[in-house]
Design a protein around this motif. Structure first.
Motif, mmCIF file in Angstrom:
data_model
loop_
_atom_site.group_PDB
_atom_site.id
_atom_site.type_symbol
_atom_site.label_atom_id
_atom_site.label_comp_id
_atom_site.label_asym_id
_atom_site.label_seq_id
_atom_site.Cartn_x
_atom_site.Cartn_y
_atom_site.Cartn_z
ATOM 1 N N VAL A 105 11.125 56.862 52.591
ATOM 2 C CA VAL A 105 11.256 55.574 53.285
ATOM 3 C C VAL A 105 10.757 54.443 52.396
ATOM 4 O O VAL A 105 11.141 53.289 52.576
ATOM 5 C CB VAL A 105 10.483 55.605 54.622
ATOM 6 C CG1 VAL A 105 10.461 54.239 55.295
ATOM 7 C CG2 VAL A 105 11.121 56.628 55.561
ATOM 8 N N TRP A 106 9.905 54.750 51.405
ATOM 9 C CA TRP A 106 9.435 53.722 50.471
ATOM 10 C C TRP A 106 10.608 52.994 49.828
ATOM 11 O O TRP A 106 10.560 51.775 49.639
ATOM 12 C CB TRP A 106 8.574 54.381 49.380
ATOM 13 C CG TRP A 106 8.098 53.425 48.326
ATOM 14 C CD1 TRP A 106 6.966 52.670 48.346
ATOM 15 C CD2 TRP A 106 8.755 53.128 47.075
ATOM 16 N NE1 TRP A 106 6.868 51.915 47.193
ATOM 17 C CE2 TRP A 106 7.953 52.179 46.390
ATOM 18 C CE3 TRP A 106 9.921 53.577 46.466
ATOM 19 C CZ2 TRP A 106 8.299 51.676 45.139
ATOM 20 C CZ3 TRP A 106 10.265 53.067 45.228
ATOM 21 C CH2 TRP A 106 9.458 52.136 44.563
ATOM 22 N N TRP A 107 11.677 53.711 49.487
ATOM 23 C CA TRP A 107 12.847 53.088 48.864
ATOM 24 C C TRP A 107 13.496 52.087 49.804
ATOM 25 O O TRP A 107 13.968 51.024 49.380
ATOM 26 C CB TRP A 107 13.849 54.153 48.438
ATOM 27 C CG TRP A 107 13.375 54.989 47.298
ATOM 28 C CD1 TRP A 107 12.690 56.166 47.359
ATOM 29 C CD2 TRP A 107 13.544 54.700 45.907
ATOM 30 N NE1 TRP A 107 12.416 56.632 46.095
ATOM 31 C CE2 TRP A 107 12.932 55.757 45.182
ATOM 32 C CE3 TRP A 107 14.150 53.669 45.200
ATOM 33 C CZ2 TRP A 107 12.921 55.800 43.790
ATOM 34 C CZ3 TRP A 107 14.142 53.710 43.814
ATOM 35 C CH2 TRP A 107 13.531 54.761 43.126
ATOM 36 N N THR A 122 13.547 47.905 48.854
ATOM 37 C CA THR A 122 14.844 47.225 48.750
ATOM 38 C C THR A 122 14.994 46.171 49.849
ATOM 39 O O THR A 122 15.494 45.068 49.597
ATOM 40 C CB THR A 122 15.997 48.230 48.824
ATOM 41 O OG1 THR A 122 15.847 49.065 49.980
ATOM 42 C CG2 THR A 122 16.027 49.106 47.588
ATOM 43 N N ASP A 123 14.538 46.488 51.067
ATOM 44 C CA ASP A 123 14.615 45.507 52.148
ATOM 45 C C ASP A 123 13.676 44.332 51.891
ATOM 46 O O ASP A 123 14.006 43.183 52.188
ATOM 47 C CB ASP A 123 14.262 46.161 53.483
ATOM 48 C CG ASP A 123 15.357 47.098 53.974
ATOM 49 O OD1 ASP A 123 16.387 47.198 53.285
ATOM 50 O OD2 ASP A 123 15.179 47.736 55.017
ATOM 51 N N PHE A 124 12.501 44.610 51.346
ATOM 52 C CA PHE A 124 11.556 43.537 51.032
ATOM 53 C C PHE A 124 12.148 42.590 49.986
ATOM 54 O O PHE A 124 12.016 41.367 50.095
ATOM 55 C CB PHE A 124 10.237 44.128 50.526
ATOM 56 C CG PHE A 124 9.196 43.085 50.205
ATOM 57 C CD1 PHE A 124 8.380 42.574 51.202
ATOM 58 C CD2 PHE A 124 9.047 42.605 48.914
ATOM 59 C CE1 PHE A 124 7.432 41.596 50.918
ATOM 60 C CE2 PHE A 124 8.094 41.642 48.608
ATOM 61 C CZ PHE A 124 7.286 41.130 49.627
ATOM 62 N N SER A 178 5.782 36.759 51.832
ATOM 63 C CA SER A 178 4.603 36.547 52.666
ATOM 64 C C SER A 178 4.201 37.823 53.374
ATOM 65 O O SER A 178 4.976 38.783 53.484
ATOM 66 C CB SER A 178 4.880 35.457 53.712
ATOM 67 O OG SER A 178 5.855 35.906 54.644
ATOM 68 N N LYS A 179 2.977 37.831 53.857
ATOM 69 C CA LYS A 179 2.449 38.966 54.609
ATOM 70 C C LYS A 179 3.236 39.156 55.900
ATOM 71 O O LYS A 179 3.546 40.286 56.293
ATOM 72 C CB LYS A 179 0.972 38.719 54.926
ATOM 73 C CG LYS A 179 0.277 39.851 55.667
ATOM 74 C CD LYS A 179 -1.117 39.453 56.136
ATOM 75 C CE LYS A 179 -1.987 39.017 54.983
ATOM 76 N NZ LYS A 179 -3.385 38.724 55.421
ATOM 77 N N GLU A 180 3.581 38.058 56.564
ATOM 78 C CA GLU A 180 4.307 38.145 57.832
ATOM 79 C C GLU A 180 5.685 38.770 57.646
ATOM 80 O O GLU A 180 6.118 39.611 58.444
ATOM 81 C CB GLU A 180 4.438 36.753 58.461
ATOM 82 C CG GLU A 180 3.133 36.128 58.924
ATOM 83 C CD GLU A 180 2.261 35.646 57.775
ATOM 84 O OE1 GLU A 180 1.039 35.500 57.982
ATOM 85 O OE2 GLU A 180 2.805 35.408 56.662
ATOM 86 N N CYS A 181 6.378 38.364 56.577
ATOM 87 C CA CYS A 181 7.711 38.925 56.316
ATOM 88 C C CYS A 181 7.606 40.410 56.011
ATOM 89 O O CYS A 181 8.409 41.212 56.483
ATOM 90 C CB CYS A 181 8.360 38.180 55.148
ATOM 91 S SG CYS A 181 10.047 38.715 54.785
ATOM 92 N N ALA A 182 6.597 40.791 55.231
ATOM 93 C CA ALA A 182 6.419 42.204 54.886
ATOM 94 C C ALA A 182 6.155 43.036 56.130
ATOM 95 O O ALA A 182 6.654 44.167 56.251
ATOM 96 C CB ALA A 182 5.264 42.348 53.900
ATOM 97 N N GLN A 183 5.413 42.501 57.078
ATOM 98 C CA GLN A 183 5.103 43.248 58.295
ATOM 99 C C GLN A 183 6.341 43.488 59.145
ATOM 100 O O GLN A 183 6.478 44.547 59.766
ATOM 101 C CB GLN A 183 4.031 42.500 59.095
ATOM 102 C CG GLN A 183 2.654 42.535 58.436
ATOM 103 C CD GLN A 183 1.616 41.735 59.200
ATOM 104 O OE1 GLN A 183 1.933 41.010 60.156
ATOM 105 N NE2 GLN A 183 0.364 41.834 58.787
#
Length: 628
Positions: A299-301, A305-307, A319-324
């Motif tokens: 799932v790391w992949w 890629t989504d990040f 940002s932290k919010e987007c990553a969450q």
């Protein structure tokens, strides 16, 4: 940024890298071997340092005929001739090092028809790895992508021997062997990628992100099948003790200067800071750790890629919010990841990053990692283009012969990631519509086309139908409700997008409430004899004295009673019947009389012959007499 600030940041960056340079003696140069097949004097194997670009044939070899580009032909300009060797072998072109960057020389050699290029070092020194140039060193940003042939750097002495023999007119047949560049001890390959989450570092960052996107599906196939063990790593530095209280260290480091990254813009007063990059590096390490705890480390992949797509630094979404939101979309525990990250402001060691720095400084039989992206396969640093096909070939060369998985033998294998948690993409469970699309390279989140209706959105959190027929698909995503047999919808087929609450309702179209009282607002049912009653989605207007209400004119008209209507109907029917009967009787009498007259005339014409004229006159007289 002022020159003084920029110099300060660069000075700090150099201070950070000094830690790595101390152990640079353990930096490994990955090598292939070059053998001269038709010369006793040079027949021994010679080392060649594989370049960090191009496509080496890992696990294989190449036999070719050597050709020298010529004295002073450094390959910095297009070579005006196509080099054709005397033998039928492919051309292995030898070019002198110097004047311009490595990649440009290899590209011009490829354009001249070479199957491989060997650069002869111009000074006496140990072999070094040829890295790809920075964007500023060449006007063509796609130069590295265009290079498809392998290349390597050879020692000054070996290059001199080859050039001397070729200048004499001798034919030199070379064998370049990559079969031992990747160890292949067993049936499982262990590989790791050293990366960075900064997406504004130029050609290296672009190469890394492109590789992650394209290799994702292949990596997940290998890991799900138990054929490979992948581990991500991230490069970090630490701030020297004497600089830890400086503003530069505070903006570029976490945990009181222990783990640092250079400022993306080289300006600690503007934009993102180095500590933002370190924090996201740490989060991605924790994503892998938490996913691995669920036996789904692949799932790391999906996360990285989504990040890169959703939280790009270039688009100011890093940002932290987007990553969450990305973490939550993939079904990972946000709390476990936060616990793994820990307190980044505390004056303590972070166990995850501490282990990373230990790996980075190198272990026995493996070198120090100083640049990214760096791929390590079975403890050997991969050299060559960071591209799906080339990397897969290198990984496949790391299996013990005969134990290669099917993906090494076929490119037709796919895995359907959409079956698990819908691949983290948008989904409408009511209509059974999803934005998850499975491909050979892994799943992608793209809004679909369903029954001719195009959905539009980011594919991850939202997709909405668009176009004239959108209301046929779950009311176009708009509000809709039915009560007591009445249905109201905020979707209008006359509009290609958007939602609008119908008359009598208030809201944004996604949610509508019937909070409009036409009776209180006196916007309807205002005639003298009207009585208004508010209901859901509208109103009911009644008239007194049994009158009929006309909504369009907002008025009442007198209604004809049922009894009067019934008698009026009966009278009309009786009158119609009487009229039809009288008309029929008159028609009947006239028809009978005419028939009798014709019969009398016929009889008289048979028994009393008369002059036809007299008969005609007599018949007229008879008819006149009868009418009297």
């Amino acid at each position: 940024m002022s020159p003084s600030n920029k110099e300060t940041v660069l000075t700090l960056f150099l201070a950070l890298t000094m830690v790595v340079n101390v152990v640079s003696t353990r930096f490994f140069v990955e090598k292939s071997s070059v053998t001269v097949l038709n010369s006793w004097e040079m027949k021994a194997k010679h080392d060649a340092a594989i370049a960090n670009f191009g496509i080496p044939s890992h696990g294989g070899f190449m036999i070719g005929s050597a050709v020298y580009a010529g004295q002073g032909a450094y390959g910095c300009d297009p070579l005006n001739e196509t080099f054709k060797p005397k033998s039928p072998y492919p051309t292995i072109l030898i070019i002198d090092r110097g004047v311009c960057n490595y990649a440009l020389k290899i590209w011009n050699g490829q354009q001249a028809g070479a199957a491989a290029v060997l650069l002869a070092d111009d000074i006496v020194e140990p072999l070094i790895a040829m890295d790809s140039p920075e964007e500023s060193q060449h006007e063509d940003p796609d130069l590295i992508e265009k290079i498809k042939i392998p290349s390597a750097l050879i020692l000054h002495s070996f290059g001199g021997s080859l050039k001397k023999a070729l200048n004499k007119g001798e034919e030199i047949v070379l064998k370049i062997d990559w079969s031992e560049t990747i160890p292949n001890p067993d049936e499982r390959v262990e590989y790791e990628l050293w990366a960075n989450t900064n997406d504004e570092c130029g050609v290296h960052c672009n190469e890394q992100m492109s590789f992650m996107k394209n290799f994702k599906g292949t990596a997940q196939i290998l890991e799900k099948g138990g054929h490979a063990l992948f581990t991500p790593h991230y490069i970090s530095w630490f701030c020297p003790q004497e600089l830890r209280r400086s503003r530069q260290c505070k903006s570029q480091c976490i945990n009181q200067g222990r783990y640092c990254a250079p400022d993306p813009e080289l300006d600690y007063e503007d934009g993102y800071n180095g500590k933002d990059v370190v924090y996201e590096n740490l989060r991605q390490l924790c994503v892998h750790k938490v996913a691995k705890g669920k036996n789904s480390s692949w799932v790391w992949w999906d996360y990285v890629t989504d990040f890169n797509i959703r939280c790009s630094m270039k688009e100011k979404k890093y940002s932290k919010e987007c990553a969450q939101t990305v973490v939550e979309s993939l079904g990972l525990s946000l709390e476990k990841i936060k616990k793994c990250i820990g307190d980044t402001d505390a004056d303590v060691e972070n166990e995850v990053l501490k282990a990373e720095q230990a790996f980075q400084l190198g272990q026995e039989k493996r070198g120090v990692v100083t640049i990214f992206p760096t791929l390590i396969i079975n403890n050997s640093q991969y050299r060559g283009k960071l591209e799906r096909t080339s990397v897969l070939k290198a990984i496949c060369s790391g299996y013990k012969e005969g134990t290669e998985p099917l993906i090494c033998l076929s490119t037709d294998i796919e895995t359907n990631e959409c079956l698990v948690a819908n691949g983290g993409c948008w989904q409408d469970k009511i209509s059974n519509i999803t934005a998850c699309k499975d491909t050979f390279r892994g799943r992608v989140c793209e809004c679909p086309v369903v029954n001719g209706v195009q959905y539009k959105g980011d594919g991850y959190t939202s997709c909405k139908p668009y176009g004239p027929a959108r209301c046929s698909m779950n009311e176009g995503g708009c509000w809709s409700e039915t009560r007591n047999g009445l249905n109201f919808s905020a979707c209008l087929n006359s509009e290609t997008s958007g939602c609008r609450c119908p008359l009598g309702f208030h809201g944004d179209g996604l949610k509508c409430e019937a909070d409009i009282d036409e009776c209180k607002e006196k916007s309807a049912c205002q005639c003298d004899d009207c009585k208004c009653k508010n209901n859901w989605g509208g109103y009911e207007c009644k008239c007194s004295n049994n009158s009929l209400y006309l909504k369009e004119q907002d008025t009442c008209i007198e209604r004809i009673s049922r009894s009067r209507s019934r008698w009026f109907f009966i009278i009309v029917v009786i009158t119609a019947i009487a009229g039809i009967s009288l008309s029929s009787y008159i028609f009947y009498k006239y028809h009978i009389q005419a028939y009798m007259d014709s019969e009398i005339v016929s009889v008289m014409s048979q028994y009393i012959p008369l002059d036809s004229r007299n008969i005609h006159q007599d018949s007229n007289q008879i008819e006149n007499c009868n009418l009297r």
